[in-house]
Design a protein around this motif. Structure first.
Motif, PDB file in Angstrom:
ATOM      1  N   PHE A   4       0.843  -1.189   0.000  1.00  0.00           N
ATOM      2  CA  PHE A   4       0.000   0.000   0.000  1.00  0.00           C
ATOM      3  C   PHE A   4       0.887   1.251   0.000  1.00  0.00           C
ATOM      4  N   SER A   5       0.326   2.358  -0.435  1.00  0.00           N
ATOM      5  CA  SER A   5       1.095   3.604  -0.496  1.00  0.00           C
ATOM      6  C   SER A   5       1.462   4.109   0.901  1.00  0.00           C
ATOM      7  N   ASN A   6       0.751   3.614   1.930  1.00  0.00           N
ATOM      8  CA  ASN A   6       1.043   4.067   3.295  1.00  0.00           C
ATOM      9  C   ASN A   6       2.163   3.243   3.942  1.00  0.00           C
ATOM     10  N   GLY A   7       2.749   2.355   3.188  1.00  0.00           N
ATOM     11  CA  GLY A   7       3.880   1.602   3.703  1.00  0.00           C
ATOM     12  C   GLY A   7       3.586   0.205   4.171  1.00  0.00           C
ATOM     13  N   TYR A   8       2.322  -0.179   4.274  1.00  0.00           N
ATOM     14  CA  TYR A   8       1.986  -1.553   4.655  1.00  0.00           C
ATOM     15  C   TYR A   8       2.387  -2.509   3.534  1.00  0.00           C
ATOM     16  N   ARG A   9       3.152  -3.527   3.893  1.00  0.00           N
ATOM     17  CA  ARG A   9       3.636  -4.503   2.910  1.00  0.00           C
ATOM     18  C   ARG A   9       3.041  -5.875   3.189  1.00  0.00           C
TER      19      ARG A   9
END
Lengths: 250, 186
Positions: free
Chosen positions: A101-106
């Motif tokens: 995700f663009s929020n950093g969740y991988r």
């Protein structure tokens, strides 16, 4: 190791925790009465709400007794996102998911989930396959994405959405709630009482200290497939809707 | 009557302790038994075992949380009865489903002959429960301690059933990971 051994070990759990699990129900007459009335009123309100969180389809399975419970089992986790197409073939439907995700969740792991709803006579009504994806981010709680046939869930008791938006032509519902564990002698404030009445706060009595557990979920249905993104974190609507938009665009 | 007063009656060998415990926690313990045993009569007999076991164990025990203590006695008696009935291919309730779900927690490497000592497994479960957020722990115990159905748990917490399933799913995964990590460090 057997389920018997695990069950027996769970049976030795701290008695305070065991009692706390039922803190709204066990012998606390005054608070139990209040909790029951609130629960009854809330269920009555939910029944009257037109826009439930999800369409109730579970009773379409045809059992007059309805779904009594579920049997769940889960396959081994898969850490390589490139195997998603293989899992899509197993579950029989395409899955709209991202690796990051663009929020950093991988992406961390995905696994098959087998669900069998069971009626009052103990008969398995059907067998469904779904997917469970876990995402992680440094110094943040994990985010979980459940992808399953929309017919699986009985959402009659689901609380009304905190906010609903149309994202790319899909109705996406966001729900935020807070769960407070409080000591047995805790007296809720007027504001907390109002929040309990509105359904945005749940209070459980019997813990040693006040603990607050926020929970943010986002949900939508594409065709016959339900997506539920869940996180035990204080994430606002914009944050969660952005993740939903990225899933829908995948 | 406060729990402290009921426990005092037990210690004084005053039989009013039994009536007081039954009045206050009879319904609660009956629900525990009923979740595990499908038969109403079996559940009632299980309750009778609970009061007898309470009488025989207090003293020397002086439980701080009487509800939890009595429920533990009930659960033990009900599980024992359920297992005996399972051996005779009888019984029902939620127990069969709970067993199936918990089998998912057993690490793949762990065969039927490989087991942690009972004490070590209990300690591991204690640590597992301690690290769970409070709500997840309550949901986990409602399912695997009390044998509540998914629907009952959803109603108690005001959750959807799919949310309850997700929470239990994750908790079982965490337990399996912990068992996998530490199950052979004996």
């Amino acid at each position: 190791m057997t389920s018997d051994q695990i069950l027996d070990a769970i049976g030795l759990a701290d008695e305070t925790w065991v009692a706390d699990a039922k803190a709204n129900i066990a012998a606390q007459p005054r608070k139990t009465t209040v909790s029951v009335h609130r629960r009854v009123r809330r269920v009555a309100l939910l029944a009257a709400v037109v826009s439930l969180f999800f369409t109730v389809t579970a009773y379409a399975l045809g059992s007059p007794a309805g779904i009594l419970s579920w049997s769940l089992s889960r396959g081994l986790g898969q850490n390589d996102f490139r195997f998603l197409p293989a899992y899509e073939r197993q579950v029989g439907f395409p899955v709209s998911a991202v690796e990051e995700f663009s929020n950093g969740y991988r992406f961390r792991e995905l696994s098959l989930v087998h669900s069998s709803p069971v009626d009052a006579e103990g008969n398995a009504l059907a067998e469904y396959l779904g997917l469970d994806l876990a995402y992680e981010k440094a110094d943040a709680p994990d985010v979980y994405l459940d992808v399953e046939p929309a017919a699986l869930s009985n959402e009659e008791n689901a609380p009304p959405a905190t906010e609903t938006r149309e994202v790319g032509g899909v109705t996406v519902r966001y729900h935020y709630s807070v769960y407070m564990a409080v000591p047995a002698d805790y007296r809720p404030t007027a504001e907390e009482e109002a929040r309990v009445a509105s359904g945005e706060l749940q209070i459980g009595y019997g813990s040693d200290a006040v603990q607050v557990n926020p929970c943010a979920t986002i949900g939508f249905v594409i065709g016959d497939v339900r997506y539920t993104l869940l996180c035990f974190a204080d994430y606002d609507a914009d944050y969660m809707f952005q993740m939903a938009a990225e899933l829908l665009a995948a | 009557m406060e729990d402290r007063e009921i426990v005092t009656l037990f210690w004084q060998r005053d039989e009013r302790a039994l009536q007081a415990a039954a009045d206050k926690y009879g319904g609660y313990c009956r629900a525990v038994a009923r979740n595990i045993l499908a038969d109403e009569q079996d559940a009632e007999e299980c309750l009778n075992d609970t009061w007898l076991n309470a009488w025989n164990s207090i003293p020397p025990h002086r439980p701080e949380t009487l509800a939890g203590y009595l429920a533990k006695l009930t659960r033990y008696a009900a599980l024992k009865r359920w297992r005996d009935e399972r051996a005779q291919k009888r019984g029902g309730g939620e127990a069969a489903l709970v067993y199936e779900e918990l089998a998912d927690c057993i690490p793949a490497r762990c065969g039927p002959d490989e087991a942690l000592a009972e004490k070590e497994l209990a300690e591991l479960l204690r640590r597992f429960l301690a690290q769970l957020p409070a709500t997840q722990r309550r949901v986990f115990l409602c399912r695997y301690w009390y044998f509540d159905s998914i629907a009952a748990i959803a109603a108690q917490f005001g959750f959807s059933e799919s949310k309850v399933k997700s929470m239990l799913h994750r908790s079982r995964k965490r337990l399996r990971d912990l068992l996998n990590k530490e199950g052979f460090a004996i």
